[in-house]
Structure formats: structure tokens, C-alpha cells
Design an enzyme around this catalytic site. Structure first.
Site, PDB file in Angstrom:
ATOM      1  N   ILE A  12       0.763   6.428 -14.982  1.00  0.00           N
ATOM      2  CA  ILE A  12       1.773   6.529 -16.027  1.00  0.00           C
ATOM      3  C   ILE A  12       2.346   5.154 -16.326  1.00  0.00           C
ATOM      4  O   ILE A  12       2.500   4.314 -15.460  1.00  0.00           O
ATOM      5  CB  ILE A  12       2.905   7.507 -15.647  1.00  0.00           C
ATOM      6  CG1 ILE A  12       3.680   7.017 -14.413  1.00  0.00           C
ATOM      7  CG2 ILE A  12       2.337   8.889 -15.392  1.00  0.00           C
ATOM      8  CD1 ILE A  12       4.857   7.898 -14.067  1.00  0.00           C
ATOM      9  N   CYS A  13       2.621   4.969 -17.610  1.00  0.00           N
ATOM     10  CA  CYS A  13       3.184   3.701 -18.058  1.00  0.00           C
ATOM     11  C   CYS A  13       4.695   3.868 -18.069  1.00  0.00           C
ATOM     12  O   CYS A  13       5.218   4.731 -18.776  1.00  0.00           O
ATOM     13  CB  CYS A  13       2.658   3.374 -19.450  1.00  0.00           C
ATOM     14  SG  CYS A  13       3.373   1.906 -20.135  1.00  0.00           S
ATOM     15  N   LEU A  14       5.382   3.060 -17.269  1.00  0.00           N
ATOM     16  CA  LEU A  14       6.807   3.296 -17.125  1.00  0.00           C
ATOM     17  C   LEU A  14       7.605   2.455 -18.097  1.00  0.00           C
ATOM     18  O   LEU A  14       7.105   1.477 -18.655  1.00  0.00           O
ATOM     19  CB  LEU A  14       7.211   2.991 -15.679  1.00  0.00           C
ATOM     20  CG  LEU A  14       6.579   4.003 -14.721  1.00  0.00           C
ATOM     21  CD1 LEU A  14       6.705   3.541 -13.291  1.00  0.00           C
ATOM     22  CD2 LEU A  14       7.221   5.356 -14.905  1.00  0.00           C
TER      23      LEU A  14
END
Lengths: 183, 369
Positions: free
Chosen positions: A118-120
Site C-alpha cells: 500500500i502507498c501511504l
């Protein structure tokens, strides 16, 4: 912590902070760190249950505690969407945060790197860096994964990229209608 | 390895579905399959290519592939350019910068290249790359297993007679996590390495960070590497490049004496102990250069600027370096960790009494309820 919603801020305050700066290659120090991780996870899970917001399950996938697996879920329009999760503890932990992966969503959203990482938000990494080594896995879940799910799942569901598992089982019934809110 | 190659083939086949007319790619994949089926034949094929030249000649004739490179030696820029064939360089990250750097080093005659990347190399990327996917290490160096593999491969003897390990590591990764891992590995091994990076600033991203910019960064990185390996010119500790303004800040990178990483502190200590020897060598070099000054320009000017960090054995933990003022135009990407004056609640600083298994049971119990 500007930019975080009040709910998240109040919960994260109840997760015990960690003190030992050790990564998975650091032998006995890592075992001590793992104890702190477990303590934080136990506390966080208990808080979630008390607030009726139990949203994940997680356990170590290997005896060294360097890999973790589990499930998380998100309720959207009264339906619960579940996603398996996994991640490795990076060698440079805790200076470097774990990269949480949701493999079943790989390729379905731009907010994700290859393999389902996941891209935070731009808030997360500076926050982690500022608080190193006091943040642990529980914090990564609370401040990383939870906001990600809240931001992305509604979009994924509403756009049809993600179907509820009941709808997947009976595609003929679901055809022509988006996952409807259960009454 | 074979399984990886087969998986890579499968991926490329899927990608090829989008381009059914791409006969060139089909041919290449056919060759890969044949190579897998018959490694001996493939080796024979490779051997039929140009055989290795024993000594680098500086003779300026069309048949000499090294004539232009050896020009550096003829011009007095580099002593003994042929040493380049003794050196091995590891490149971590074969993206925009890494792939160009790898090609440049190859064209310069570097002895051995080790290539690492986490992303599998796809046919889609092959227009930029000159090596085949199975010729690189495909692994995630940030995990425990990946890191051990990475370390072992850096230390391993090559098939060449003399060399052990690599002479230089070039970090061309695009994320903080991987940079920290390369830093950690080089600290532990006492390995010299150079870092490079590109970042896009605000409102006009795509124009300025295309392939051309990455090529500039790669060129400067390789130039710095060659200067270090072949010992000519001045190796920059830090060189930045703002391509919009053509502005090149430089600065000294200092190690952080309070670095939390024990390997780093140990390397710093060794570096300090070696200081007298270094100073003497530097003094001797300056005296030698002063006496040779009459012979004309020592080295070519380099007009490019690239973001290059040179870390010697005293590798800096660069995000946390002691509070030196940054040159104009540079900003820190991440904040320093806060140091708390007293432990914040609700941490208890005493060791946790429950043992690990008990805690695991507790979590499991919660998970099941």
C-alpha cells in the site's frame, strides 16, 4: 499530528509506545522488541474491540517474527469487505517502517506498488521517522493501513473493482447492479 | 534460477499478448527457451561472440574497441586505464539511473558488474536495457533473507583470479527503505559506496525528470565512480543538480557521531584512527601534483551536475547527519527522530516480564474471540 482525524488520534494515544531499537537481525534485542510489539498489538486489539471497531487479525508467520500475516476488513455501506494482509519486517526496522501488502488488491488501484504494497500518505513516513523507535506494527496498522482502507475501499467498491464475496459467488444475480446497501 | 527464468518467460508471454506482431520479442523469447533447454549450446553461442581481448591497447585503429577509452590515458588524465578491467561494481536498482549507469560502465570496460533489482525486468523495459533479465539478481534486499543474500553476493569471490567482493557499490534505488538497507550493508562490510537519486519538485514534474535527466545523473555518478576507481580528478562528497536552474550545490557530508547504528559508529572510529595515514597520503599527493603542474591541465572539466553522494568507510547516516547548515536549495526529506526528555506515558521502561510465547498466546486468544 496535523492532518489526522480525531478518531485515529485518540486511538493511537492508547497504544503503548515501544522503546527498543532493534531489527530482525539483532538477536536477543529483537526478541525484546517483539515482546513490546505483542504488547502494543494486544492493547490495540483490545481497544478496538472495546470501541466496537475490531478490524484486523494478525500473527507472526515465522518463529523469528520477521514475517507477519493476517486479515483486515472494512465496512462500506453496511457490507464487510475482507482482505488478506502480509508484510516482512525490513532489515532496517524500526528506522524503516514495514511495507504492508494487500495481495488481492494488486493491480486494482494506483495507490499501491507492485505486489500489493500500500502507498501511504505523505504524512505517514515523516511521522514514523519522527517517532522512531517508539512506533511499531500496531502503529503501522493504526496510522498506515486503517486510513488507507478508509480512503481506498469505498472507491474500489463503488467503481466495481472490488466485489463483495457474496456477489462473486453468484455473478448472475449481481449483474447489472452495483453492490447494494443491505437494508 | 531456472524456475525464475521460467516465471519471467511466463510474465513476458502475457505481456506479449498486447503486441502479437512483435516478432523481434518472439525471437528473443525463443532464444531464452532454447537456452533453458540446452545450457551447453547457449554457452557455445555466447562464446562465438567476440572473444575477450587480452590487453587493452591504446592503438588508434578501427579494430580496437578500446582506442577511444585509452585516449584518457594518452592525454595524461588517467594513469593505467587498463586497471578498469580489474574492478567490479555492484549496482543496486536498475531503473532509470541504474540502467544507464550499467551501460556506461560496460562501455568503459569495467571488469565485472553485479546488478540488483526487486522489480522483475519486463520486456516492456527492454528497450532501455542491454542485458537479459536472468542475468541480474532479482531480490528484495530489505527482507531478512534478501539482505543475507545481498551481503553474501557482495562478499563472494568472483570467477576472476584476484578479486574478492566488489570495489564499489552504486545505489540507484528510488526509495528510502532500500537506501537504508544499502547503507546498512556497506557499513557492515566496510564497503565504499556511492548514492544517487532524482527527485521531482512541485509544479512542473514531467518536463524535468524524463530520461534525459536520469541520463545526466547516471553520467555524473559513473564519472565519480571512475574517478574513485582509477584515482584521477577529485571525487565529490556530495554534488547536487537542479536542472531547472542549472545550479550545482556541493557540500561535505559528515558522519553522525550519535548515529544509532553500531556498525556506522564502528566505521567512524576506524576512519578516525586512519586519519594520520590519510593526511600524509594527501600531503604527498599535493606535493606530487604541485611538481607536475607544469605539464598542463590535469583533468577534463566536467560540466554536468548530478545528485551524487560519496560515502567512504565512515558512511554517514545521511538523513540524520549532525546539524550542518544545508546549502541553498537543499531540504531534508524526513525529520529527525524526536528525542524525548523523559519517557512518555504509557511506556514502562522496565523489561516486560511475560515471555514471548505467553504474549503470543494472549494475542491469539484475542484473535479468536
Amino acid at each position: 499530528m496535523e492532518g489526522w482525524d480525531k478518531g485515529t488520534k485518540s486511538v493511537v494515544g492508547e497504544i503503548p509506545l515501544l522503546s527498543i531499537r532493534a531489527g530482525p537481525r539483532d538477536g536477543e534485542a529483537w526478541r525484546q522488541r517483539l515482546k513490546e510489539e505483542y504488547r502494543a498489538l494486544i492493547a490495540y486489539t483490545s481497544v478496538n474491540k472495546a470501541k466496537d471497531n475490531d478490524w484486523f487479525r494478525i500473527s507472526a508467520a515465522n518463529p523469528e517474527g520477521a514475517r507477519w500475516e493476517g486479515t483486515c476488513w472494512y465496512v462500506h455501506n453496511l457490507r464487510r469487505y475482507e482482505f488478506p494482509l502480509q508484510f516482512d519486517i525490513p532489515v532496517a526496522y524500526p528506522q524503516v517502517a514495514p511495507e504492508i501488502e494487500l495481495p488481492t488488491l494488486d493491480g486494482k488501484t494506483h495507490k499501491m506498488y507492485r505486489g500489493g504494497k500500500i502507498c501511504l500518505t505523505v504524512h505517514f513516513k515523516p511521522l514514523w521517522a519522527k517517532n522512531c523507535p517508539r512506533f511499531g506494527i500496531a502503529h503501522a496498522l493504526c496510522l498506515g493501513l486503517a486510513p488507507w482502507l478508509a480512503a481506498e475501499v469505498p472507491i474500489l467498491v463503488d467503481s466495481g473493482m472490488v466485489k463483495h464475496k457474496d456477489d462473486e459467488a453468484a455473478p448472475s444475480e449481481a449483474s447489472g447492479s452495483a453492490p447494494a446497501a443491505a437494508s | 534460477m531456472e524456475e525464475e527464468q521460467l516465471r519471467a518467460l511466463l510474465r513476458d508471454l502475457d505481456a506479449l499478448k498486447q503486441r502479437p506482431d512483435d516478432t523481434a520479442s518472439i525471437e528473443r523469447m525463443r532464444e531464452r527457451v532454447l537456452a533453458l533447454m540446452n545450457p551447453a549450446a547457449a554457452a557455445a553461442c555466447a562464446a562465438a561472440a567476440r572473444s575477450k581481448i587480452k590487453d587493452m591497447s591504446s592503438e588508434v585503429v578501427d579494430s580496437n574497441p578500446y582506442s577511444r577509452l585509452m585516449a584518457l590515458q594518452r592525454m595524461g588524465v588517467v594513469d593505467n586505464y587498463e586497471r578498469i578491467r580489474d574492478y567490479s561494481v555492484a549496482i543496486v536498482g536498475i531503473g532509470g539511473v541504474g540502467s544507464v549507469a550499467a551501460e556506461m560502465l560496460t562501455r568503459c570496460g569495467i571488469g565485472r558488474l553485479l546488478l540488483y533489482d526487486y522489480d522483475t525486468v519486463e520486456l516492456a523495459n527492454m528497450n532501455r536495457l542491454f542485458f537479459r533479465p536472468e542475468q541480474s539478481y532479482s531480490l528484495n534486499i530489505t527482507t531478512v533473507n534478501g539482505f543475507e543474500t545481498f551481503l553474501a553476493s557482495l562478499k563472494a569471490r568472483s570467477s576472476h583470479e584476484r578479486s574478492t567482493g566488489v570495489d564499489l557499490v552504486l545505489s540507484c534505488v528510488d526509495n528510502y527503505e532500500a537506501r537504508m538497507v544499502v547503507n546498512q550493508a556497506c557499513n557492515e562490510l566496510g564497503q565504499t559506496w556511492m548514492e544517487s537519486g532524482c527527485s521531482i519538485w512541485s509544479d512542473r514534474p514531467r518536463e524535468v525528470c524524463g530520461f534525459e535527466y536520469k541520463g545526466v545523473v547516471a553520467g555524473l555518478l559513473v564519472q565519480n565512480a571512475l574517478k574513485y576507481l582509477l584515482k584521477f580528478g577529485q571525487v565529490s562528497p556530495y554534488l547536487g543538480y537542479n536542472s531547472l536552474k542549472d545550479y550545482f550545490p556541493t557540500m561535505e557530508m559528515r558522519p553522525n557521531p550519535q548515529c544509532s547504528n553500531p556498525a556506522c559508529v564502528q566505521r567512524q572510529k576506524e576512519y578516525m584512527e586512519a586519519k594520520p595515514a590519510r593526511d600524509a597520503a594527501a600531503k604527498a599527493k599535493m606535493e606530487a601534483e604541485a611538481s607536475a603542474a607544469d605539464e598542463g591541465p590535469i583533468h577534463l572539466d566536467n560540466d554536468w551536475n548530478i545528485s551524487v553522494l560519496d560515502d567512504d568507510d565512515a558512511t554517514t547516516s545521511s538523513i540524520r547527519s549532525s546539524a550542518d547548515i544545508l546549502p541553498e536549495g537543499l531540504v531534508r526529506e524526513l525529520p529527525d527522530a524526536d528525542s524525548y526528555p523523559e519517557p512518555p506515558a504509557p511506556v514502562s521502561s522496565s523489561a516486560i516480564d511475560d515471555d514471548l510465547e505467553e504474549l503470543q498466546r494472549q494475542l491469539h486468544a484475542l484473535n479468536s474471540s
